[in-house]
Design a protein around this motif. Structure first.
Motif, mmCIF file in Angstrom:
data_model
loop_
_atom_site.group_PDB
_atom_site.id
_atom_site.type_symbol
_atom_site.label_atom_id
_atom_site.label_comp_id
_atom_site.label_asym_id
_atom_site.label_seq_id
_atom_site.Cartn_x
_atom_site.Cartn_y
_atom_site.Cartn_z
ATOM 1 N N VAL A 252 0.972 -1.157 -0.002
ATOM 2 C CA VAL A 252 -0.070 0.121 -0.048
ATOM 3 C C VAL A 252 0.963 1.244 -0.132
ATOM 4 C CG1 VAL A 252 -1.670 1.400 1.380
ATOM 5 C CG2 VAL A 252 -1.873 -1.151 1.157
ATOM 6 N N LEU A 253 1.955 1.211 0.585
ATOM 7 C CA LEU A 253 2.945 2.536 0.810
ATOM 8 C C LEU A 253 3.474 2.532 -0.403
ATOM 9 C CD1 LEU A 253 4.171 4.537 2.538
ATOM 10 C CD2 LEU A 253 6.056 2.916 3.158
ATOM 11 N N GLN A 254 3.701 1.558 -1.187
ATOM 12 C CA GLN A 254 4.423 1.691 -2.523
ATOM 13 C C GLN A 254 3.456 2.045 -3.564
ATOM 14 O OE1 GLN A 254 6.413 -2.009 -3.296
ATOM 15 N NE2 GLN A 254 8.224 -1.692 -2.523
ATOM 16 N N GLU A 255 2.431 1.718 -3.654
ATOM 17 C CA GLU A 255 1.408 1.980 -4.549
ATOM 18 C C GLU A 255 0.814 3.377 -4.262
ATOM 19 O OE1 GLU A 255 0.364 0.313 -7.258
ATOM 20 O OE2 GLU A 255 1.770 -1.022 -6.898
ATOM 21 N N SER A 256 0.518 3.971 -3.118
ATOM 22 C CA SER A 256 -0.200 5.184 -2.602
ATOM 23 C C SER A 256 0.852 6.298 -2.166
ATOM 24 C CB SER A 256 -1.123 4.786 -1.692
ATOM 25 O OG SER A 256 -0.602 4.699 -0.408
ATOM 26 N N LEU B 7 -2.404 5.650 5.242
ATOM 27 C CA LEU B 7 -3.011 4.579 4.516
ATOM 28 C C LEU B 7 -2.307 3.293 4.931
ATOM 29 C CD1 LEU B 7 -5.276 3.900 2.804
ATOM 30 C CD2 LEU B 7 -4.253 4.018 0.623
ATOM 31 N N ALA B 8 -0.966 3.470 4.957
ATOM 32 C CA ALA B 8 -0.094 2.188 5.267
ATOM 33 C C ALA B 8 -0.325 1.629 6.756
ATOM 34 C CB ALA B 8 1.388 2.423 4.932
ATOM 35 N N ALA B 9 -0.471 2.925 7.627
ATOM 36 C CA ALA B 9 -0.688 2.728 8.945
ATOM 37 C C ALA B 9 -2.035 2.109 9.164
ATOM 38 C CB ALA B 9 -0.515 3.871 9.647
ATOM 39 N N VAL B 10 -2.982 2.486 8.493
ATOM 40 C CA VAL B 10 -4.308 2.140 8.644
ATOM 41 C C VAL B 10 -4.505 0.524 7.915
ATOM 42 C CG1 VAL B 10 -6.668 2.351 7.863
ATOM 43 C CG2 VAL B 10 -5.504 4.397 8.425
ATOM 44 N N THR B 11 -3.577 0.182 6.845
ATOM 45 C CA THR B 11 -3.620 -1.071 6.420
ATOM 46 C C THR B 11 -3.114 -1.972 7.722
ATOM 47 O OG1 THR B 11 -3.406 -0.304 4.193
ATOM 48 C CG2 THR B 11 -2.866 -2.667 4.535
ATOM 49 N N TYR B 12 -2.077 -1.733 8.105
ATOM 50 C CA TYR B 12 -1.466 -2.317 9.209
ATOM 51 C C TYR B 12 -2.391 -2.640 10.341
ATOM 52 C CZ TYR B 12 1.854 -4.183 12.774
ATOM 53 O OH TYR B 12 2.298 -4.877 13.827
ATOM 54 N N ALA B 13 -3.298 -1.593 10.776
ATOM 55 C CA ALA B 13 -4.320 -1.755 11.792
ATOM 56 C C ALA B 13 -5.384 -2.401 11.514
ATOM 57 C CB ALA B 13 -4.268 -0.198 12.357
ATOM 58 N N LEU C 121 8.992 5.160 8.963
ATOM 59 C CA LEU C 121 10.252 5.442 9.862
ATOM 60 C C LEU C 121 11.484 5.038 9.446
ATOM 61 C CD1 LEU C 121 8.629 5.404 13.387
ATOM 62 C CD2 LEU C 121 9.279 7.532 12.160
ATOM 63 N N THR C 122 11.266 3.746 8.852
ATOM 64 C CA THR C 122 12.560 2.852 8.453
ATOM 65 C C THR C 122 12.493 2.851 6.891
ATOM 66 O OG1 THR C 122 11.353 0.730 8.567
ATOM 67 C CG2 THR C 122 12.653 1.660 10.482
ATOM 68 N N ALA C 123 11.636 2.562 6.206
ATOM 69 C CA ALA C 123 11.748 2.325 4.648
ATOM 70 C C ALA C 123 11.397 3.577 4.001
ATOM 71 C CB ALA C 123 10.624 1.304 4.127
ATOM 72 N N GLY C 124 11.210 4.823 4.555
ATOM 73 C CA GLY C 124 11.139 6.059 3.995
ATOM 74 C C GLY C 124 9.713 6.286 3.285
ATOM 75 N N PRO C 125 9.361 7.419 2.980
ATOM 76 C CA PRO C 125 8.177 7.956 2.364
ATOM 77 C C PRO C 125 7.928 6.948 1.080
ATOM 78 C CG PRO C 125 9.510 9.758 2.765
ATOM 79 C CD PRO C 125 10.351 8.628 2.858
ATOM 80 N N THR C 126 8.720 6.518 0.124
ATOM 81 C CA THR C 126 8.342 5.656 -0.809
ATOM 82 C C THR C 126 8.288 4.477 -0.658
ATOM 83 O OG1 THR C 126 10.872 5.786 -1.575
ATOM 84 C CG2 THR C 126 9.057 7.549 -2.275
ATOM 85 N N GLY C 127 8.809 3.787 0.595
ATOM 86 C CA GLY C 127 8.878 2.618 0.960
ATOM 87 C C GLY C 127 9.848 1.875 0.267
ATOM 88 N N SER C 128 11.200 2.379 -0.102
ATOM 89 C CA SER C 128 11.901 1.867 -0.991
ATOM 90 C C SER C 128 13.233 1.410 -0.191
ATOM 91 C CB SER C 128 12.727 3.158 -2.032
ATOM 92 O OG SER C 128 13.057 4.085 -1.438
ATOM 93 N N GLU C 129 13.607 1.714 1.000
ATOM 94 C CA GLU C 129 14.414 1.157 1.894
ATOM 95 C C GLU C 129 14.013 0.299 2.779
ATOM 96 O OE1 GLU C 129 16.812 4.577 3.750
ATOM 97 O OE2 GLU C 129 15.532 6.009 2.667
#
Length: 447
Positions: free
Chosen positions: A47-51, A56-62, A271-279
């Motif tokens: 979700v983080l990579q697509e959006s 939205l990523a936090a909501v998906t996790y929860a 916090l770790t993978a960054g805003p784009t989820g790349s790391e």
């Protein structure tokens, strides 16, 4: 129909069950959790990579915690009134089907993220019925003297998988795609259903029997009987829970602990993978550290329980967790954050293993499903709030503020646990008179 089925009415199972049954239950938990751990972090990362949206990523996790608010209060009654083995098999089979549908959806070009999240919610809606049934089956099949070891093994397995799951989940999304993650999850559910189903040759624990004079038609289908007695049975479970102050206050404090942890946990991908989820490597390192700490804690927990009562161990774990949640406010670089997460995992196991063992010792087996479901419903009630609060704090105040808030909340929890009934749990025999005074039948041991 009476809502308080006596504990004595549920037949003990072969002196607590055999080691063969215990091995089957361990294997079922392991294979099911393997798929869950891979999928748990693959989906938010997708979700983080697509959006590109941290919220939205936090909501998906929860989202996996939300169904407890809808079904948690009913699921415990169903678990206590049903053949738990059959209910678990049904839950796993239905979960496998939903995961297969999710696999097909992810293979479709231009799939909708909202459709993925809806299916994830549907899949998560089965867990409120599965977990109390599994905990009840453990009480039926595992002797009292084996429960600390069994609980530690389950927590250790979950911790070990948390070492591999995030790495595998991230790798699958990056290199193969979310469809494979969903397919593996479906296969794990199917394998779990098969492993529990093979227990049919053992002496199964029966559902609570019908009351005298109950119409024969109402005896068909344990789930239908459960639905017809939801309110009185649920009230009986609440009485058992409230009769022991440590169980009652532990439920409240663990609810707040979950809130504190979710403010951090639901935002780890950002916090770790960054805003784009790349790391993704930073996310993997952090979560491996957390899993390593939890694994070590689960290994140490049985030995600690032999030396100290459950209550002081739970209170100490909550204090260590407060320290672990607050420390990254100083620096959330990879190394200090990973060290704090290692300490957080260690503290979590030091809380979970003694807590579950104490609960199994003081709650009558016939009521365990209701008590577990109430605790998880209440305990997860603030999880979505924690995820949203964490996202808002991150967006408006920055990463350090998340850890300050989480650490402060958990410090308050530790003080309440240390000074209250939770810290004294297990220092003297559990309150069977309180259970009797609450109108519940006395516990019957299976060993």
């Amino acid at each position: 129909m009476s809502g308080t089925a006596p504990a004595a009415d549920r037949k003990p199972v072969a002196e607590g069950g055999s080691r063969r049954e215990e091995r089957a239950l361990r294997a079922a938990f392991a294979v099911s959790s393997t798929g869950d751990w891979i999928f748990r972090f693959a989906l938010p990362l997708l979700v983080l990579q697509e959006s590109g949206s941290a919220m939205l990523a936090a909501v998906t996790y929860a989202v996996e915690y939300v169904p407890y608010l809808f079904f948690g209060l009913v699921s415990g009654v169903v678990a206590d009134r049903s053949d738990r083995r059959r209910l678990i098999v049904g839950c796993d089979a239905l979960s496998a089907v939903i995961s297969c549908v999710l696999t097909v959806l992810c293979l479709t070009d231009g799939f909708s993220l909202y459709a993925v999240m809806a299916l994830a919610f549907l899949l998560s809606s089965i867990r409120p019925f599965h977990f109390p049934s599994f905990q009840g089956l453990l009480s039926e099949r595992v002797p009292e003297d084996r429960r600390p070891v069994m609980n530690a093994w389950l927590q250790g397995t979950d911790s070990f998988l948390s070492l591999l799951g995030p790495v595998a989940g991230a790798a699958i999304v990056v290199f193969v795609g979310p469809a494979i993650a969903s397919g593996l999850n479906a296969a794990s559910f199917a394998a779990s259903a098969l492993l529990v189903w093979v227990l049919r040759g053992a002496k199964a624990g029966a559902a609570a029997p019908a009351e005298p004079g109950e119409p024969a038609a109402s005896r068909r289908g344990a789930v239908r009987a459960a639905l017809g007695s939801i309110r009185p049975d649920f009230v009986a479970g609440l009485r058992v829970l409230a009769a022991n102050p440590a169980v009652l206050w532990g439920t409240v404090l663990l609810t707040v602990t979950n809130f504190a942890m979710l403010t951090v946990q639901s935002n780890l991908a950002f916090l770790t993978a960054g805003p784009t989820g790349s790391e993704t490597s930073r996310l993997a390192v952090a979560l491996v550290a957390q899993g390593g700490g939890a694994l070590l804690g689960s290994v140490l927990a049985p030995a600690l329980l032999r030396r100290w009562p459950a209550g002081p161990l739970v209170a100490a774990g909550m204090g260590v967790l407060a320290l672990a949640l607050g420390l990254p406010a100083l620096s959330h670089a990879t190394v200090p954050l990973s060290a704090a997460l290692f300490l957080s995992g260690l503290a979590t196991s030091a809380i979970v293993v003694p807590w579950r063992t104490y609960r199994q010792d003081v709650v009558p087996e016939a009521y365990i499903g209701r008590v577990v479901s109430v605790q998880r419903t209440v305990g997860f009630a603030l999880n979505p709030v924690g995820a949203v609060v964490g996202g808002l704090v991150l967006s408006s105040l920055g990463p350090a503020a998340i850890f300050l808030v989480a650490g402060a909340v958990q410090t308050a929890v530790w003080l309440c646990a240390w000074r209250g009934p939770v810290g004294r749990a297990g220092l003297r025999p559990a309150g069977s008179p309180a259970l009797l005074a609450a109108g519940a039948a006395p516990p019957t041991r299976t060993s």
